[in-house]
Scaffold this active site. Structure first.
Site, PDB file in Angstrom:
ATOM      1  N   CYS A 134      65.152   5.782 137.999  1.00 44.56           N
ATOM      2  CA  CYS A 134      65.687   5.209 136.757  1.00 44.56           C
ATOM      3  C   CYS A 134      66.294   3.840 137.031  1.00 44.56           C
ATOM      4  CB  CYS A 134      66.741   6.138 136.151  1.00 44.56           C
ATOM      5  SG  CYS A 134      67.427   5.540 134.588  1.00 44.56           S
ATOM      6  N   CYS A 137      69.428   3.110 135.000  1.00 46.87           N
ATOM      7  CA  CYS A 137      70.620   3.794 135.515  1.00 46.87           C
ATOM      8  C   CYS A 137      71.182   3.097 136.755  1.00 46.87           C
ATOM      9  CB  CYS A 137      70.295   5.240 135.878  1.00 46.87           C
ATOM     10  SG  CYS A 137      69.455   6.187 134.601  1.00 46.87           S
ATOM     11  N   ASP A 138      70.292   2.727 137.677  1.00 46.91           N
ATOM     12  CA  ASP A 138      70.734   2.336 139.015  1.00 46.91           C
ATOM     13  C   ASP A 138      70.476   0.880 139.395  1.00 46.91           C
ATOM     14  OD1 ASP A 138      71.521   4.983 139.443  1.00 46.91           O
ATOM     15  OD2 ASP A 138      69.521   5.558 140.120  1.00 46.91           O
TER      16      ASP A 138
END
Length: 306
Positions: A134, A137-138
């Site tokens: 992701c 997300c990261d």
């Protein structure tokens, strides 16, 4: 045989949030946590984009907090795996761990979706230490660093262009001699100067040390080999919704995600509701999963009151 009013299958942000809302509505929900209690967030490190945590929070700790909140209001959280469901008539019949039978007046499905991985031992070793599925997300953790994205479709191109806005360089590793993405997405990739597309390359190994990912060993279809130095390795080869239990009983889309009515959580079977990544092929964020868990709980409450 046990009778319950609300049975929740799945324990990520969607399932736990549904448990919070249904327990506060005095519906005595029972939630089975499944094979991965806490969901995909338990495999991540720091989460910085979930509201309410200005300093960020460790993924497993955040899920433990949400779980505790559900328990506070009386939700019954159980270990166990749902192995069979019969949605042909209400109340619904559910089998847990191959033996225990439960009869449920309503059902909230929050079984999530699993990211597809290459299956490399080194990929598993560095998951959460540089290997991610992701970018949204990261990606923030790799600002001004070099990273790689694996995949050749729209998702891979979207993630590569997103990471290019944060990172120094992005390698897009594509096993075919072309991109499968739409023409518009291809143009975005080719017009982004810090993206290098590596056609006809396969990842042989993710390299790293005790600090995390440091590189990747690539094999080209002509037999040549190349090492790249990277800090992050992102998979963008798709997700698989965890809907095998419901195939043939609920209406699914072409990729296997549960179809819901409009902006609701209502599925094709009355009394069955879906929340989180199991019905969301697009956003796949913790906050959208939690929000859809709330929607499912409210829809479920109204259904039972009616």
């Amino acid at each position: 045989m046990e009778n319950v009013r609300v049975l929740i299958i799945g324990s990520g942000p969607a399932g736990y949030t549904a448990a919070i809302y249904t327990s506060r509505a005095n519906l005595q929900p029972v939630l089975y946590e499944g094979i991965e209690p806490g969901g995909q967030l338990t495999t991540t490190t720091e989460v910085e984009n979930f509201p309410g945590y200005p300093e960020g929070i460790d993924g497993p700790q955040m899920m433990a907090d949400i779980r505790k909140q559900a328990q506070r209001f009386g939700a019954e959280l159980r270990s166990g795996i749902i192995t069979k469901v019969d949605l042909s008539s209400r109340p619904f019949h559910v089998i847990v761990d191959g033996s225990k039978e439960i009869v449920a007046e309503s059902l909230i499905i929050a079984t999530g979706a699993s990211a597809k991985y290459l299956g490399l031992p080194s990929e598993t070793k560095f998951r959460g230490q540089g290997v991610s599925a992701c970018a949204t997300c990261d990606g923030f953790f790799y600002r001004k660093k070099d990273v790689a994205v694996v995949g050749g479709g729209d998702t891979a191109c979207e993630e590569a262009t997103y990471l290019a806005s944060l990172c120094r360089k992005v390698y897009l590793i594509v096993r075919k001699p072309f991109l499968r993405a739409s023409k518009a997405m291809q143009e975005r990739v080719f017009n982004t100067p810090n993206i290098e597309v590596l056609f006809e390359h396969n990842t042989a190994e993710v390299l790293g040390d005790e600090s995390g990912v440091t590189g990747a060993l690539l094999h080209k279809t002509d037999g040549s080999e190349r090492k790249i130095e990277i800090s992050g390795f992102f998979l963008a080869i798709g997700h698989h919704p965890n809907t095998e239990l419901f195939a043939g009983q609920l209406e699914l889309d072409a990729e296997g995600y549960i179809k819901v009515e409009g902006g609701s959580s209502r599925t094709s079977v009355e009394g069955v509701f879906a929340a989180g990544d199991v019905k969301d092929p697009h956003y796949r964020q913790a906050i959208t999963a939690a929000g859809s868990g709330c929607i499912a709980a409210l829809d479920c409450e109204r259904f039972l009151l009616r």
